[in-house]
Design a protein around this motif. Structure first.
Motif, PDB file in Angstrom:
ATOM      1  N   ILE A   1       1.103  -1.060   0.156  1.00 56.01           N
ATOM      2  CA  ILE A   1      -0.086  -0.450   0.217  1.00 56.01           C
ATOM      3  C   ILE A   1       1.331   1.384  -0.073  1.00 56.01           C
ATOM      4  N   SER A   2       0.785   1.896  -1.282  1.00 59.08           N
ATOM      5  CA  SER A   2       1.486   3.537  -1.262  1.00 59.08           C
ATOM      6  C   SER A   2       0.828   4.216  -0.532  1.00 59.08           C
ATOM      7  N   TRP A   3       1.870   4.831  -0.434  1.00 58.04           N
ATOM      8  CA  TRP A   3       0.905   6.404   0.533  1.00 58.04           C
ATOM      9  C   TRP A   3       1.718   7.546   0.049  1.00 58.04           C
ATOM     10  N   PHE A   4       1.075   8.742  -0.340  1.00 62.92           N
ATOM     11  CA  PHE A   4       1.499  10.191  -0.076  1.00 62.92           C
ATOM     12  C   PHE A   4       1.028  11.230   0.865  1.00 62.92           C
ATOM     13  N   GLY A   5       2.147  11.487   1.249  1.00 65.54           N
ATOM     14  CA  GLY A   5       2.045  13.119   1.968  1.00 65.54           C
ATOM     15  C   GLY A   5       3.139  14.438   1.960  1.00 65.54           C
ATOM     16  N   ILE A   6       3.234  15.124   2.934  1.00 63.22           N
ATOM     17  CA  ILE A   6       4.000  17.076   2.429  1.00 63.22           C
ATOM     18  C   ILE A   6       4.877  16.480   3.712  1.00 63.22           C
ATOM     19  N   VAL A   7       6.069  17.267   3.079  1.00 67.87           N
ATOM     20  CA  VAL A   7       7.218  17.605   4.359  1.00 67.87           C
ATOM     21  C   VAL A   7       7.760  18.964   4.607  1.00 67.87           C
ATOM     22  N   VAL A   8       8.041  20.064   5.240  1.00 67.68           N
ATOM     23  CA  VAL A   8       8.526  21.054   4.620  1.00 67.68           C
ATOM     24  C   VAL A   8      10.363  20.865   5.124  1.00 67.68           C
ATOM     25  N   PRO A   9      11.085  21.379   4.931  1.00 65.38           N
ATOM     26  CA  PRO A   9      12.628  21.873   5.186  1.00 65.38           C
ATOM     27  C   PRO A   9      12.841  21.700   7.004  1.00 65.38           C
ATOM     28  N   LYS A  10      13.413  21.419   7.502  1.00 69.17           N
ATOM     29  CA  LYS A  10      13.685  21.127   9.160  1.00 69.17           C
ATOM     30  C   LYS A  10      14.117  22.859   9.564  1.00 69.17           C
ATOM     31  N   ASN A  11      12.782  22.953  10.333  1.00 72.99           N
ATOM     32  CA  ASN A  11      13.023  24.090  11.635  1.00 72.99           C
ATOM     33  C   ASN A  11      11.902  25.373  10.930  1.00 72.99           C
ATOM     34  N   THR A  12      11.131  24.694   9.971  1.00 79.23           N
ATOM     35  CA  THR A  12      10.129  25.557   9.407  1.00 79.23           C
ATOM     36  C   THR A  12       9.303  25.498  11.111  1.00 79.23           C
ATOM     37  N   PRO A  13       8.861  26.812  11.729  1.00 80.79           N
ATOM     38  CA  PRO A  13       8.201  27.211  12.434  1.00 80.79           C
ATOM     39  C   PRO A  13       6.539  26.218  12.758  1.00 80.79           C
ATOM     40  N   ALA A  14       6.501  25.970  14.257  1.00 80.40           N
ATOM     41  CA  ALA A  14       5.848  24.633  14.462  1.00 80.40           C
ATOM     42  C   ALA A  14       4.767  25.296  13.955  1.00 80.40           C
ATOM     43  N   PRO A  15       3.927  26.394  14.081  1.00 75.47           N
ATOM     44  CA  PRO A  15       2.920  27.271  13.860  1.00 75.47           C
ATOM     45  C   PRO A  15       1.909  27.297  12.771  1.00 75.47           C
ATOM     46  N   ILE A  16       3.760  26.733  11.782  1.00 76.72           N
ATOM     47  CA  ILE A  16       3.654  27.209  10.269  1.00 76.72           C
ATOM     48  C   ILE A  16       2.439  25.425  10.231  1.00 76.72           C
ATOM     49  N   VAL A  17       3.587  25.220  11.053  1.00 77.89           N
ATOM     50  CA  VAL A  17       3.264  22.980  10.115  1.00 77.89           C
ATOM     51  C   VAL A  17       1.921  22.939  10.816  1.00 77.89           C
ATOM     52  N   LYS A  18       1.641  22.924  11.786  1.00 76.64           N
ATOM     53  CA  LYS A  18       0.551  23.076  12.135  1.00 76.64           C
ATOM     54  C   LYS A  18      -0.437  23.424  11.636  1.00 76.64           C
ATOM     55  N   ARG A  19      -0.201  24.765  11.082  1.00 79.53           N
ATOM     56  CA  ARG A  19      -1.504  25.576  10.319  1.00 79.53           C
ATOM     57  C   ARG A  19      -1.457  24.200   8.359  1.00 79.53           C
ATOM     58  N   LEU A  20      -0.276  24.255   7.833  1.00 76.96           N
ATOM     59  CA  LEU A  20      -0.004  23.622   6.846  1.00 76.96           C
ATOM     60  C   LEU A  20      -0.483  22.581   6.886  1.00 76.96           C
ATOM     61  N   GLN A  21      -0.544  22.137   8.218  1.00 78.33           N
ATOM     62  CA  GLN A  21      -1.452  20.028   8.073  1.00 78.33           C
ATOM     63  C   GLN A  21      -2.749  19.822   8.770  1.00 78.33           C
ATOM     64  N   ASP A  22      -2.630  21.262   9.208  1.00 74.58           N
ATOM     65  CA  ASP A  22      -4.647  21.090   8.980  1.00 74.58           C
ATOM     66  C   ASP A  22      -5.260  21.782   7.642  1.00 74.58           C
ATOM     67  N   ALA A  23      -4.591  22.141   6.926  1.00 76.13           N
ATOM     68  CA  ALA A  23      -5.337  22.332   5.494  1.00 76.13           C
ATOM     69  C   ALA A  23      -5.273  21.681   4.997  1.00 76.13           C
ATOM     70  N   ALA A  24      -4.099  20.595   5.069  1.00 75.43           N
ATOM     71  CA  ALA A  24      -4.024  19.734   3.844  1.00 75.43           C
ATOM     72  C   ALA A  24      -5.233  18.882   4.365  1.00 75.43           C
ATOM     73  N   VAL A  25      -5.135  18.166   5.701  1.00 74.73           N
ATOM     74  CA  VAL A  25      -6.383  17.085   5.656  1.00 74.73           C
ATOM     75  C   VAL A  25      -7.679  17.454   5.263  1.00 74.73           C
ATOM     76  N   LYS A  26      -7.782  18.661   5.603  1.00 73.86           N
ATOM     77  CA  LYS A  26      -8.768  19.444   5.692  1.00 73.86           C
ATOM     78  C   LYS A  26      -8.998  19.505   3.902  1.00 73.86           C
ATOM     79  N   ALA A  27      -7.841  19.783   3.728  1.00 71.43           N
ATOM     80  CA  ALA A  27      -8.287  19.627   1.629  1.00 71.43           C
ATOM     81  C   ALA A  27      -8.489  18.062   0.791  1.00 71.43           C
ATOM     82  N   ALA A  28      -8.041  17.658   1.854  1.00 71.51           N
ATOM     83  CA  ALA A  28      -7.414  16.035   0.961  1.00 71.51           C
ATOM     84  C   ALA A  28      -9.074  14.731   1.926  1.00 71.51           C
TER      85      ALA A  28
END
Length: 335
Positions: free
Chosen positions: A261-288
């Motif tokens: 079973i293949s999976w597809f996700g998203i990553v960002v460069p390390k040290n991206t601020p945690a609040p931005i990572v959370k914003r991206l995560q919430d928006a991406a999950v909602k989008a999917a």
């Protein structure tokens, strides 16, 4: 006295201004940055060529994220070295949330073991979300004369090393799938590595090789045309379009099912601020999970994941460990 009274308000104003500036500097990329994010288009790097499964999934997700983030998501294909070049580009980007990378089983849990230059790449990336899963299918050429899983296994057991299987290259997910199939089912299919999935599929269609494990969307058109015959799926459930094809899971081969079973996700460069990572995560999950996105994914034979996203880093670590053992068994060395 006039001088004293004149200075007091100016000193007070200076103190207030200093405190305000200090507070602003204390959170240069924290909550304030997240509140303003995103303020411009976001680049989504796909580490594979246009038209492949990862690219198609990325473009479906990008459209959904445009809705949930309110900014255009610009897909940028950076193919090469089995996904390594594009993944490196993500790792080297500024950690500001405006460069996001598509992550796959191959880029995150195989390439770091397959290429010496990728050994430390995972430490330069921050996992954001595992968004989509896609089943794999084992197909055979009609010339093999089988159309069921049991008949297929019986055939290859009766002819060890006489039946060949196409894989996209040494150490690829397809290679690991076929090697694990051999080990689990006690078969001896001859594994033939190609330089990519395109050439492998072409020879499978021509009958130059008789077996090929592949992602379901890549093979579905050829299955419908009768050029390839499906014998088993690696999937959570049977495909509505292939209701007579069993899954490894229902046959009792859970490890083969999970591996395929293949999976597809998203990553960002390390040290991206945690609040931005959370914003991206919430928006991406909602989008999917948007209805239009889910319908597009269903048309591909894929589906949005419902996993706890806090488990994504642990999933990557676990699959790295598993794939290291599989690569060692297959005798594949880093290059």
């Amino acid at each position: 006295m006039r001088t004293t009274h004149a200075r007091r308000p100016s000193l007070k104003a200076l103190a207030v201004a200093t405190l305000a500036a200090t507070a602003a500097l204390a959170l240069p990329q924290g909550a304030q940055a997240a509140d303003a994010y995103p303020g411009k288009p976001i680049k989504l790097i796909v580490p594979f060529a246009a038209g492949g499964s990862t690219d198609i999934v990325a473009r479906v997700l990008a459209e959904g994220m445009r809705t949930t983030l309110g900014q255009p998501i610009v897909v940028d294909n950076k193919a090469g070295a089995g996904g390594l070049i594009g993944t490196e580009a993500v790792a080297q980007a500024a950690p500001d949330g405006y460069t996001v990378g598509m992550a796959t089983v191959s880029t995150m849990t195989i390439n770091p073991l397959l290429y010496t230059r990728a050994a430390g790449l995972g430490a330069k990336l921050a996992p954001v979300a595992n968004l989509v899963t896609m089943p794999s299918v084992y197909t055979v050429h009609p010339s093999l004369g089988v159309n069921s899983f049991d008949a297929f296994v019986a055939k290859v057991k009766a002819q060890p090393r006489k039946i060949s299987g196409a894989v996209p290259g040494p150490g690829t997910l397809g290679h690991l799938m076929l090697a694990s199939f051999n080990e689990t089912l006690k078969t001896d299919i001859l594994i033939v590595p190609y330089r990519g999935s395109g050439p492998a599929l072409n020879d499978a269609l021509a009958g130059m090789v008789q077996v090929m494990p592949d992602q379901l969307p890549s093979s579905m058109a050829h299955i419908k045309s009768g050029k390839l015959i499906p014998v088993v799926l690696a999937a959570d459930a049977r495909s509505p379009e292939l209701p007579n094809v069993p899954t490894f899971k229902e046959l009792g081969y859970d490890e083969l099912n999970e591996l395929g079973i293949s999976w597809f996700g998203i990553v960002v460069p390390k040290n991206t601020p945690a609040p931005i990572v959370k914003r991206l995560q919430d928006a991406a999950v909602k989008a999917a999970h948007l209805p239009d996105v889910q319908q597009h994914l269903k048309n591909l034979g894929a589906s949005a994941t419902d996993m706890d996203q806090s488990r994504f880093p642990a999933q990557i670590a676990q699959e790295l460990k598993r794939n290291k053992a599989l690569l060692d068994k297959a005798g594949v060395k880093p290059e």
